[in-house]
Scaffold this motif. Structure first.
Motif, short mmCIF file in Angstrom:
data_model
loop_
_atom_site.label_atom_id
_atom_site.label_comp_id
_atom_site.label_asym_id
_atom_site.label_seq_id
_atom_site.Cartn_x
_atom_site.Cartn_y
_atom_site.Cartn_z
N LEU A 142 -1.48 -0.03 -8.08
CA LEU A 142 -1.34 -1.32 -7.39
C LEU A 142 -0.50 -2.29 -8.22
CD1 LEU A 142 -2.29 -2.89 -4.86
CD2 LEU A 142 -4.16 -3.75 -6.22
N ALA B 254 0.83 -1.20 0.00
CA ALA B 254 0.00 0.00 0.00
C ALA B 254 0.87 1.26 0.00
CB ALA B 254 -0.93 0.00 1.21
N ALA C 87 2.23 1.74 -3.44
CA ALA C 87 1.18 2.23 -4.33
C ALA C 87 0.90 3.71 -4.06
CB ALA C 87 -0.10 1.41 -4.16
N LEU C 88 0.98 4.08 -2.79
CA LEU C 88 0.75 5.48 -2.43
C LEU C 88 1.84 6.38 -3.01
CD1 LEU C 88 -1.21 7.16 -0.60
CD2 LEU C 88 0.59 7.11 1.11
N CYS D 298 1.05 6.83 -6.54
CA CYS D 298 -0.11 7.73 -6.69
C CYS D 298 0.31 9.18 -6.50
CB CYS D 298 -1.18 7.32 -5.68
SG CYS D 298 -2.70 8.25 -5.80
N ARG E 105 -7.54 14.02 -3.50
CA ARG E 105 -7.98 12.73 -2.98
C ARG E 105 -7.06 11.63 -3.47
NH1 ARG E 105 -13.80 10.26 -3.24
NH2 ARG E 105 -13.84 9.61 -1.10
N LEU E 106 -6.58 10.82 -2.55
CA LEU E 106 -5.69 9.70 -2.90
C LEU E 106 -6.53 8.45 -3.05
CD1 LEU E 106 -2.95 10.58 -0.30
CD2 LEU E 106 -2.66 10.70 -2.76
N ILE E 107 -6.55 7.94 -4.28
CA ILE E 107 -7.38 6.77 -4.58
C ILE E 107 -6.45 5.62 -4.96
CG2 ILE E 107 -9.24 5.85 -6.01
CD1 ILE E 107 -10.09 8.77 -6.48
N LEU E 108 -6.72 4.47 -4.41
CA LEU E 108 -5.96 3.26 -4.77
C LEU E 108 -6.50 2.75 -6.09
CD1 LEU E 108 -3.94 0.98 -3.95
CD2 LEU E 108 -5.88 -0.20 -2.94
N THR E 109 -5.71 2.92 -7.14
CA THR E 109 -6.13 2.48 -8.48
C THR E 109 -5.37 1.22 -8.86
OG1 THR E 109 -4.44 3.86 -9.47
CG2 THR E 109 -6.61 4.83 -9.22
#
Lengths: 340, 147
Positions: B115, B80, B83-84, B87, B107-111
């Motif tokens: 990933l 994570a 991935a951050l 991002c 906004r931080l979205i896990l895409t």
């Protein structure tokens, strides 16, 4: 001209293909929540559904892989229960792709390996994130009460081929004892439709009374002539009556033979007064065991259709009242086969 | 004779040290697992026990289950965080080009993109379909579609 698969898409959307049926769906949902919490702690504010599903799936595989490696390491060492060293060996195996300090050392103690130290550092530095929900014990089993065996309940099995150490047959919700062995017999009789010596319950009572007459050992029917037992369909007037009738057909044994005969007589009386309506239903499978649509079925076929249509009502009513889905599914196969 | 005595002494010393080593190992294991027990992992013990049971792992010791839970949590946290990083790097590059959208992209979205990039380092290949077409001719020019 096709509509571009819109109907199919709608069907797929309605059936929700992402939901995997089975006992693991609950555990997967919990993993999703846990992984979401971990990602939220790292700094994410929102997730794409596919991304969260993929990450939770990977977390599950990680756990499974650790377990598998630990078990194999324990088995190689001649043990059945893995210990901490086996687990660290499993973690090292997974971390070997990324690498950890001390991986190249030959004579290293597993406790002093880089992975163990990293885990300790993580425990000391990271914030504790308790799980958001209270969990029941997994796997979530329905309230399963083991039924006693014939031996335990000191009863004799109804048929000789049934060993006494098997569990007793379940009691039907109508209060009468149901014996699926005889139910299966009646169903197979319905399947064949030819070897029945009358309606369902009367065959069982006749079998009880005359054990020598085995419908399966009856003479084979010639190809040209097909003898069909006189089927007495019940009337569709009363749903409750239909329930009883279906109950007579599905349940194999009445407590006493007299009781079973009475509804038959009643059915015959009703039949003489009213001619039941014919309902034609086209079903998907018309494969019958050794049966072929024949003109000789005209009269009996009508009755059979009525009976099957009554079965439809009976099954629906019974399923609504009893709420037994497997029963319906078990009944649907003979229903399909009876329909011509 | 001297050599034999020396050898025997060495063996005795080794045995003693190995005995002591075993005690040290036990103490080390106990310490290690005790430190884990103080920490409550995010993934519940029941869940970990369920999945370990699926792979044949049967152990009544809760500490070992906690060890697996912590290891899994650490792995997920690392993925994570990677991935951050991806991002944030993507958002920073976008912000450089269009500074008007700075507030919108906070906004931080896990895409799936981030990933899959993060998981690639861990040897996991995750590919996601970008879109699904209704028919093979979707998206083509009308001229070619007619053909």
């Amino acid at each position: 001209m096709s509509d571009g698969g819109r109907e199919r898409r709608k069907f797929h959307e309605s059936s929700d293909p992402q939901k995997k049926p089975g006992t693991d769906s609950f555990a997967r949902a919990i993993v999703r929540v846990g992984v979401g919490q971990i990602c939220e702690n790292e700094g994410f504010q929102a997730f794409q559904q596919f991304a969260l599903d993929a990450l939770s799936d990977i977390a599950i595989r990680y756990m499974l892989d650790i377990g598998k490696t630990a078990v194999s390491a324990a088995n190689f060492a001649g043990r059945t229960e893995p210990n901490a060293f086996d687990i660290i060996h499993g973690i090292e195996h997974l971390c070997s792709i990324v690498g950890f300090s001390g991986a190249s050392d030959v004579d290293r103690c597993l406790l002093s390996s880089g992975t163990a130290r990293e885990i300790l550092n993580y425990v000391e530095e990271s914030k504790e994130i308790p799980f958001a929900y209270r969990l029941p014990s997994l796997p979530v089993l329905k309230d399963w009460r083991q039924s006693p065996s014939f031996l335990q309940s000191r009863e004799e099995p109804p048929q000789k081929h049934i060993p006494s150490w098997l569990p007793k047959f379940p009691i039907c919700q109508t209060g009468e004892e149901k014996e699926p062995a005889k139910a299966e017999n009646s169903l197979s009789n319905l399947h064949h439709g030819i070897t029945c010596n009358g309606s369902g319950p009367s065959t069982e009572t006749k079998e009880e009374k005359n054990p020598g007459i085995n419908p399966f050992l009856a003479e084979p029917i010639c190809s040209g002539v097909k003898e069909v037992s006189p089927v007495v369909p019940p009337s569709k007037v009363d749903a409750q009556f239909a329930n009883e009738v279906v109950g007579n057909h599905i349940e194999c044994e009445q407590t006493s033979g007299d009781k079973s005969n009475e509804p038959n007589l009643g059915m015959k009386k009703v039949l003489s007064k009213q001619r039941p309506a014919v309902q034609f239903k086209i079903k998907r499978s018309r494969k019958l065991l050794g049966l072929a649509p024949d003109s000789s079925f005209r009269d009996e076929g009508v009755h059979e259709r009525d009976r099957s249509s009554v079965y439809d009502n009976g099954i629906k009513n019974e399923s609504k009242s009893a709420g037994k889905a497997p029963k319906e599914s078990s009944m649907e196969s003979p229903k399909e086969r009876v329909l011509l | 004779m001297n050599y034999h005595q020396h050898h025997q002494q060495q063996q005795q010393q080794q045995q003693q040290s190995s005995g002591e080593g075993k005690h040290d190992d036990d103490a080390a294991i106990t310490e290690f697992l005790a430190s884990l027990m103080e920490y409550t992992p995010t993934i519940p013990d029941e869940l970990v026990e369920h999945y370990l049971g699926k792979s044949g792992f049967q152990c009544p010791d809760v500490r070992l289950i906690r060890l697996v839970a912590v290891a899994t949590q650490k792995f997920v946290a690392e993925v994570a965080s990677d991935a951050l990083q991806h991002c944030k790097a993507r958002q920073a590059s976008v912000v450089k080009d269009k500074r008007d959208k700075q507030q919108k992209d906070k906004r931080l979205i896990l895409t799936m993109d981030d990933l899959s990039k993060a998981l690639r380092e861990y040897g996991v290949n995750v590919k996601h379909q970008e879109y699904f077409a209704d028919s093979p001719s979707t998206g083509l020019d009308p001229a070619t579609r007619e053909e």
